[in-house]
Design an enzyme around this catalytic site. Structure first.
Site, mmCIF file in Angstrom:
data_model
loop_
_atom_site.group_PDB
_atom_site.id
_atom_site.type_symbol
_atom_site.label_atom_id
_atom_site.label_comp_id
_atom_site.label_asym_id
_atom_site.label_seq_id
_atom_site.Cartn_x
_atom_site.Cartn_y
_atom_site.Cartn_z
ATOM 1 N N GLU A 35 -27.928 2.043 -33.659
ATOM 2 C CA GLU A 35 -28.972 2.942 -34.155
ATOM 3 C C GLU A 35 -30.116 3.083 -33.150
ATOM 4 O OE1 GLU A 35 -29.113 4.872 -36.711
ATOM 5 O OE2 GLU A 35 -27.291 4.246 -37.761
ATOM 6 N N GLU A 89 -26.155 14.887 -37.934
ATOM 7 C CA GLU A 89 -26.443 14.169 -39.174
ATOM 8 C C GLU A 89 -27.770 14.596 -39.783
ATOM 9 O OE1 GLU A 89 -26.164 9.993 -38.416
ATOM 10 O OE2 GLU A 89 -24.089 10.104 -37.710
#
Length: 374
Positions: free
Chosen positions: A277, A328
């Site tokens: 991430e 996303e």
């Protein structure tokens, strides 16, 4: 009645039991193989495919006595992932027999051998938990819809697997078998997240069993967070993004300052999650990770469990900027600020989410040590 030849994960008896459910009775299985085919691992995945290969023999199990209801359950489990039944002739100890086989509807790239024993050891437990959630939707939702949610389903299954290891009980009640009895579970909503309803009883502190209770929980997979810290420059990196939770509450300021965070995918550790991430959200390489804590942010109604870390990183001025994964829907801005400003923002109330608060407090307690070690 029908006979099916299984060459992959459904050769695992526990998984077949889960998929067939009440239709398992009367179904028998025996070793068999399909001549002219090989079972191979799908490239980049942990599940197998079957490919034509001259001189090969795909070993598997011939399941006999499958009813129409059993076939419907199997089609639901396999069909949503792009597999269809086709006729074939398999070899058994008694000689050739006609059977139906699930072949992929689309081209799958094989990459190396696939062995059931290896898959059971690595993926069997999490796949079985995921299959339980999948089959809860049988007769309730289309197979294709459930298949689209399968990554989230597997992530939640991996969360349940991690939760099976109990935490310390020096003060609190130590749960034992029979302390909680779930009579019925329902899933009225399932998409990226899910909502589950439970009719249950639990042991009370006086030793008696409670009356039956109806409770609901927001089901989310485990997540992990990391607050990047540069001990040499005494700086942290915060990300800022729009959040639907505050918006839904009616908060007129739904842009939040946060630590880097993400869902812990199946087959991934929390440490691997925060490193991935950090790259996706800020283009940042994280060095040594220091665990802040693991915790439930809202245990009264949310299943999510968080793993929070402070991660050492190089944070020059250029580390600030825009990031995220556009596919996303992420729109992320990274801020690089000094430690003292972090504390000023905390005191002013501008840091208003639990993972960042806890990580900032941990950093305040351990900052001198981290700087000395650096």
């Amino acid at each position: 009645m029908a006979d099916l030849f299984f060459y992959g994960t459904l050769c695992h008896p526990a998984l077949l039991d889960c998929v067939l459910g009440p239709e398992r009775g009367g179904v028998t299985g025996e070793p068999a193989h399909l001549t002219g085919y090989a079972v191979r691992r799908v490239a980049g995945q942990d599940y197998p495919t079957i490919t034509a290969q001259q001189g090969a023999r795909a070993a598997g199990v011939l399941a006999r006595g499958l009813t129409a209801a059993a076939l419907a359950r199997l089609d639901f489990y396999e069909g949503g992932h792009g597999y269809s039944l086709r006729p074939a002739t398999v070899e058994t100890a008694e000689g050739p027999r006609p059977a139906q086989v699930y072949f992929p509807d689309h081209v799958q790239t094989p990459d190396g051998d696939w062995r059931l024993s290896d898959w059971v050891a690595d993926q069997g437990a999490v796949t079985l938990l995921a299959a339980q959630e999948v089959m809860m939707a049988f007769g309730q939702r289309p197979a294709a819809e459930v298949a689209r949610r399968f990554p989230q389903i597997r992530a939640r299954a991996a969360s349940r697997l991690r939760a099976a290891t109990p935490g310390p009980t020096a003060l609190r009640h130590r749960a034992r078998d029979g302390d909680v009895t779930i009579r019925e579970t329902r899933q009225p909503y399932a998409h990226y997240f899910a909502v589950e309803e439970f009719d249950l009883t639990h042991r009370r502190f006086d030793g008696t069993i409670s009356a039956e209770l109806s409770r609901a929980a927001f089901i989310a997979p485990d997540a992990a967070t990391v607050l990047p810290y540069d001990p040499g420059r005494d700086r942290v990196l915060l990300i800022e993004q729009f959040r639907v939770g505050p918006m839904a509450r009616g908060d007129r300021q739904p842009w939040l300052l946060e630590a880097i965070a993400g869902r812990v995918d199946a087959g991934e550790t929390p440490e691997q999650t925060v490193r991935r991430e950090a790259q996706e959200e800020a283009g940042l390489d994280i060095g040594a990770l220091h665990r802040v804590h693991g915790y439930y942010p809202s245990p009264g109604s949310v299943s999510e469990y968080l793993y929070s870390f402070v991660g050492l990183a190089d944070l020059p001025d250029s580390a600030a900027g825009l990031g995220g994964v556009p596919g996303e829907g992420e729109d992320i801005r990274a801020h690089v600020i000094g430690y003292e400003r972090l504390m000023a923002l905390l005191d002013a109330g501008e840091l208003d989410n639990a993972p960042l608060l806890l990580s900032a407090f941990w950093l305040a307690r351990n900052r001198d040590r981290l700087r000395a070690e650096a």
